[in-house]
Motif scaffolding. Structure first.
Motif, PDB file in Angstrom:
ATOM      1  N   HIS A   1      -2.593 -11.490 -46.745  1.00 37.62           N
ATOM      2  CA  HIS A   1      -2.004 -10.337 -47.665  1.00 37.62           C
ATOM      3  C   HIS A   1      -1.430  -9.304 -47.067  1.00 37.62           C
ATOM      4  O   HIS A   1      -0.435  -8.890 -47.556  1.00 37.62           O
ATOM      5  CB  HIS A   1      -3.503  -9.833 -48.430  1.00 37.62           C
ATOM      6  CG  HIS A   1      -3.267  -9.096 -49.535  1.00 37.62           C
ATOM      7  ND1 HIS A   1      -2.754  -9.717 -50.946  1.00 37.62           N
ATOM      8  CD2 HIS A   1      -3.336  -7.989 -49.750  1.00 37.62           C
ATOM      9  CE1 HIS A   1      -2.465  -8.839 -51.646  1.00 37.62           C
ATOM     10  NE2 HIS A   1      -2.698  -7.637 -51.118  1.00 37.62           N
ATOM     11  N   ARG A   2      -1.911  -8.874 -45.855  1.00 39.50           N
ATOM     12  CA  ARG A   2      -1.127  -7.776 -45.191  1.00 39.50           C
ATOM     13  C   ARG A   2       0.254  -8.099 -44.930  1.00 39.50           C
ATOM     14  O   ARG A   2       1.073  -7.477 -44.759  1.00 39.50           O
ATOM     15  CB  ARG A   2      -1.997  -7.222 -44.073  1.00 39.50           C
ATOM     16  CG  ARG A   2      -3.113  -6.310 -44.521  1.00 39.50           C
ATOM     17  CD  ARG A   2      -3.662  -5.482 -43.179  1.00 39.50           C
ATOM     18  NE  ARG A   2      -4.135  -6.522 -42.193  1.00 39.50           N
ATOM     19  CZ  ARG A   2      -5.358  -6.872 -41.908  1.00 39.50           C
ATOM     20  NH1 ARG A   2      -6.369  -6.737 -42.786  1.00 39.50           N
ATOM     21  NH2 ARG A   2      -5.688  -7.751 -41.007  1.00 39.50           N
ATOM     22  N   ARG A   3       0.301  -9.402 -44.385  1.00 45.61           N
ATOM     23  CA  ARG A   3       1.584 -10.011 -43.875  1.00 45.61           C
ATOM     24  C   ARG A   3       2.516 -10.329 -45.224  1.00 45.61           C
ATOM     25  O   ARG A   3       3.522 -10.999 -44.880  1.00 45.61           O
ATOM     26  CB  ARG A   3       1.551 -10.769 -43.157  1.00 45.61           C
ATOM     27  CG  ARG A   3       0.892 -10.938 -41.708  1.00 45.61           C
ATOM     28  CD  ARG A   3       0.472 -11.942 -41.125  1.00 45.61           C
ATOM     29  NE  ARG A   3       1.220 -12.952 -40.701  1.00 45.61           N
ATOM     30  CZ  ARG A   3       1.444 -14.180 -39.967  1.00 45.61           C
ATOM     31  NH1 ARG A   3      -0.012 -14.492 -39.811  1.00 45.61           N
ATOM     32  NH2 ARG A   3       2.442 -14.962 -40.031  1.00 45.61           N
ATOM     33  N   GLY A   4       2.092  -9.988 -46.442  1.00 46.45           N
ATOM     34  CA  GLY A   4       3.110 -10.180 -47.441  1.00 46.45           C
ATOM     35  C   GLY A   4       2.767 -11.598 -48.200  1.00 46.45           C
ATOM     36  O   GLY A   4       3.675 -12.117 -48.866  1.00 46.45           O
ATOM     37  N   GLY A   5       1.653 -12.071 -48.212  1.00 41.58           N
ATOM     38  CA  GLY A   5       1.302 -13.098 -48.718  1.00 41.58           C
ATOM     39  C   GLY A   5       1.434 -13.348 -50.437  1.00 41.58           C
ATOM     40  O   GLY A   5       1.580 -13.969 -50.948  1.00 41.58           O
ATOM     41  N   LYS A   6       1.241 -11.969 -50.933  1.00 43.59           N
ATOM     42  CA  LYS A   6       1.441 -11.632 -52.461  1.00 43.59           C
ATOM     43  C   LYS A   6       2.939 -11.390 -52.930  1.00 43.59           C
ATOM     44  O   LYS A   6       3.151 -11.597 -53.938  1.00 43.59           O
ATOM     45  CB  LYS A   6       0.411 -10.715 -52.968  1.00 43.59           C
ATOM     46  CG  LYS A   6      -0.989 -11.181 -52.817  1.00 43.59           C
ATOM     47  CD  LYS A   6      -1.335 -12.572 -53.619  1.00 43.59           C
ATOM     48  CE  LYS A   6      -1.562 -11.857 -55.056  1.00 43.59           C
ATOM     49  NZ  LYS A   6      -1.839 -13.259 -56.059  1.00 43.59           N
ATOM     50  N   SER A   7       3.725 -10.902 -51.986  1.00 41.55           N
ATOM     51  CA  SER A   7       5.097 -10.460 -52.175  1.00 41.55           C
ATOM     52  C   SER A   7       6.110 -10.768 -51.063  1.00 41.55           C
ATOM     53  O   SER A   7       7.089 -10.282 -51.291  1.00 41.55           O
ATOM     54  CB  SER A   7       4.927  -9.037 -52.475  1.00 41.55           C
ATOM     55  OG  SER A   7       4.660  -8.302 -51.343  1.00 41.55           O
ATOM     56  N   GLY A   8       5.618 -11.778 -50.488  1.00 42.76           N
ATOM     57  CA  GLY A   8       6.661 -12.109 -49.368  1.00 42.76           C
ATOM     58  C   GLY A   8       7.624 -12.732 -49.909  1.00 42.76           C
ATOM     59  O   GLY A   8       8.847 -12.668 -49.154  1.00 42.76           O
ATOM     60  N   ALA A   9       7.596 -13.320 -51.098  1.00 40.57           N
ATOM     61  CA  ALA A   9       8.680 -14.338 -51.246  1.00 40.57           C
ATOM     62  C   ALA A   9       9.828 -13.609 -52.125  1.00 40.57           C
ATOM     63  O   ALA A   9      11.086 -13.836 -52.320  1.00 40.57           O
ATOM     64  CB  ALA A   9       8.237 -15.327 -52.427  1.00 40.57           C
ATOM     65  N   ALA A  10       9.351 -12.249 -52.595  1.00 43.55           N
ATOM     66  CA  ALA A  10      10.261 -11.372 -53.147  1.00 43.55           C
ATOM     67  C   ALA A  10      11.372 -11.143 -52.387  1.00 43.55           C
ATOM     68  O   ALA A  10      12.697 -11.159 -52.950  1.00 43.55           O
ATOM     69  CB  ALA A  10       9.747 -10.274 -54.209  1.00 43.55           C
ATOM     70  N   PRO A  11      11.313 -10.264 -51.403  1.00 44.07           N
ATOM     71  CA  PRO A  11      12.404 -10.116 -50.192  1.00 44.07           C
ATOM     72  C   PRO A  11      13.344 -11.190 -50.292  1.00 44.07           C
ATOM     73  O   PRO A  11      14.514 -11.168 -50.037  1.00 44.07           O
ATOM     74  CB  PRO A  11      11.757  -9.482 -48.804  1.00 44.07           C
ATOM     75  CG  PRO A  11      10.233  -9.053 -49.694  1.00 44.07           C
ATOM     76  CD  PRO A  11       9.987 -10.049 -50.756  1.00 44.07           C
ATOM     77  N   ARG A  12      12.696 -12.429 -49.876  1.00 46.51           N
ATOM     78  CA  ARG A  12      13.535 -13.583 -49.717  1.00 46.51           C
ATOM     79  C   ARG A  12      14.393 -14.000 -50.857  1.00 46.51           C
ATOM     80  O   ARG A  12      15.471 -14.360 -50.629  1.00 46.51           O
ATOM     81  CB  ARG A  12      12.508 -14.812 -49.009  1.00 46.51           C
ATOM     82  CG  ARG A  12      11.790 -14.501 -47.923  1.00 46.51           C
ATOM     83  CD  ARG A  12      11.303 -15.953 -47.333  1.00 46.51           C
ATOM     84  NE  ARG A  12      10.294 -16.494 -48.299  1.00 46.51           N
ATOM     85  CZ  ARG A  12       9.258 -16.136 -48.209  1.00 46.51           C
ATOM     86  NH1 ARG A  12       8.646 -15.274 -47.444  1.00 46.51           N
ATOM     87  NH2 ARG A  12       8.215 -16.859 -49.123  1.00 46.51           N
ATOM     88  N   LEU A  13      13.891 -13.824 -51.992  1.00 48.43           N
ATOM     89  CA  LEU A  13      14.563 -14.367 -53.376  1.00 48.43           C
ATOM     90  C   LEU A  13      15.624 -13.230 -53.367  1.00 48.43           C
ATOM     91  O   LEU A  13      16.827 -13.688 -53.906  1.00 48.43           O
ATOM     92  CB  LEU A  13      13.727 -14.310 -54.425  1.00 48.43           C
ATOM     93  CG  LEU A  13      12.561 -15.371 -54.588  1.00 48.43           C
ATOM     94  CD1 LEU A  13      11.653 -15.235 -55.651  1.00 48.43           C
ATOM     95  CD2 LEU A  13      13.396 -16.846 -54.503  1.00 48.43           C
TER      96      LEU A  13
END
Length: 245
Positions: free
Chosen positions: A216-228
């Motif tokens: 979760h701290r490494r972006g498990g919930k929002s990590g895809a948003a920056p990539r998209l």
């Protein structure tokens, strides 16, 4: 009973419990993960909306979850004998453990996947992503911390189920507690078994929580948003290059 007499019994029982729980957890994840995702995809408004399939699969999952484990073991005896050739022992116990855990984990997966931001799904679709791409790139990665917590909950439940399985000849710590703690009035053995179960469950819960928090701290919930967003920002540039050419 002295400690030197209890130690080999407890060691074998611990390995039997870990063996049963380990294999049944693996089967539950392999079977429950796609089943839970299917429940989400075929629901109203899902990418593969199919109300009939969703209702049928959901009802099967509900019925399987509603059966107490001890009854499920008895009901699956013929099936267990067909698969393993016997209805007693740790190998035979894996069958009802896995069958009981698959619908349990599937519902947890469904809940986890539903929490994924729908905007990410729409973004992948707008860039031409198909259903498999959405599942692989968005639904599973974004829900991974929650999925790990769900797997942890399933493992803890399976440890409890394995103790019940021990009462009907499956072996493990449940068998030790019943045979020595209850039938032979070896109170010390029973409480040592309880303590071992408590320690094992605490360690598994701690490991699962730690892994989920780390993701979760490494972006498990929002990590895809920056990539998209990065992909979206790259699209106009690629188009401009084509126009210049």
């Amino acid at each position: 009973m002295t400690w030197s007499e209890m130690q080999p019994l407890l060691s074998e029982a611990c390995w039997d419990t870990l063996y049963m729980v380990g294999w049944s957890t693996l089967i539950a994840i392999v079977g429950g993960l796609p089943l839970g995702i299917l429940l989400v995809l075929t629901d109203r408004g899902g990418l593969l909306q199919n109300v009939l399939v969703n209702k049928v699969v959901g009802q099967v999952v509900n019925v399987a979850r509603s059966l107490p484990f001890i009854i499920l073991m008895v009901a699956l005896m013929s099936f267990t004998r067909t698969i393993t050739g016997t209805t007693i022992g740790r190998d035979a116990a894996i069958v009802p453990l896995a069958v009981g855990a698959i619908p349990f984990f599937a519902r947890l997966v469904e809940t986890s996947v539903r929490e994924v931001d729908g905007g990410l799904v729409e973004a992948v679709q707008s860039m031409g992503g198909n259903t498999w791409t959405v599942v692989r790139r968005v639904l599973v990665p974004e829900s991974l911390p929650s999925l790990i917590s769900s797997a942890t909950t399933t493992i803890v439940a399976l440890i409890g189920y394995s103790a019940m399985a021990g009462t009907v000849g499956a072996g493990g710590l449940g068998d030790i507690a019943i045979r020595y703690g209850y039938q032979r009035f070896e109170t010390e053995m029973m409480w040592i078994t309880v303590a071992i179960l408590a320690v094992v469950i605490s360690l598994i819960q701690f490991a699962g929580d730690y892994a989920a928090r780390g993701l979760h701290r490494r972006g498990g919930k929002s990590g895809a948003a920056p990539r998209l967003r990065f992909l979206k920002s790259r699209e106009p540039a690629v188009a401009d290059v084509g126009k210049v050419a």
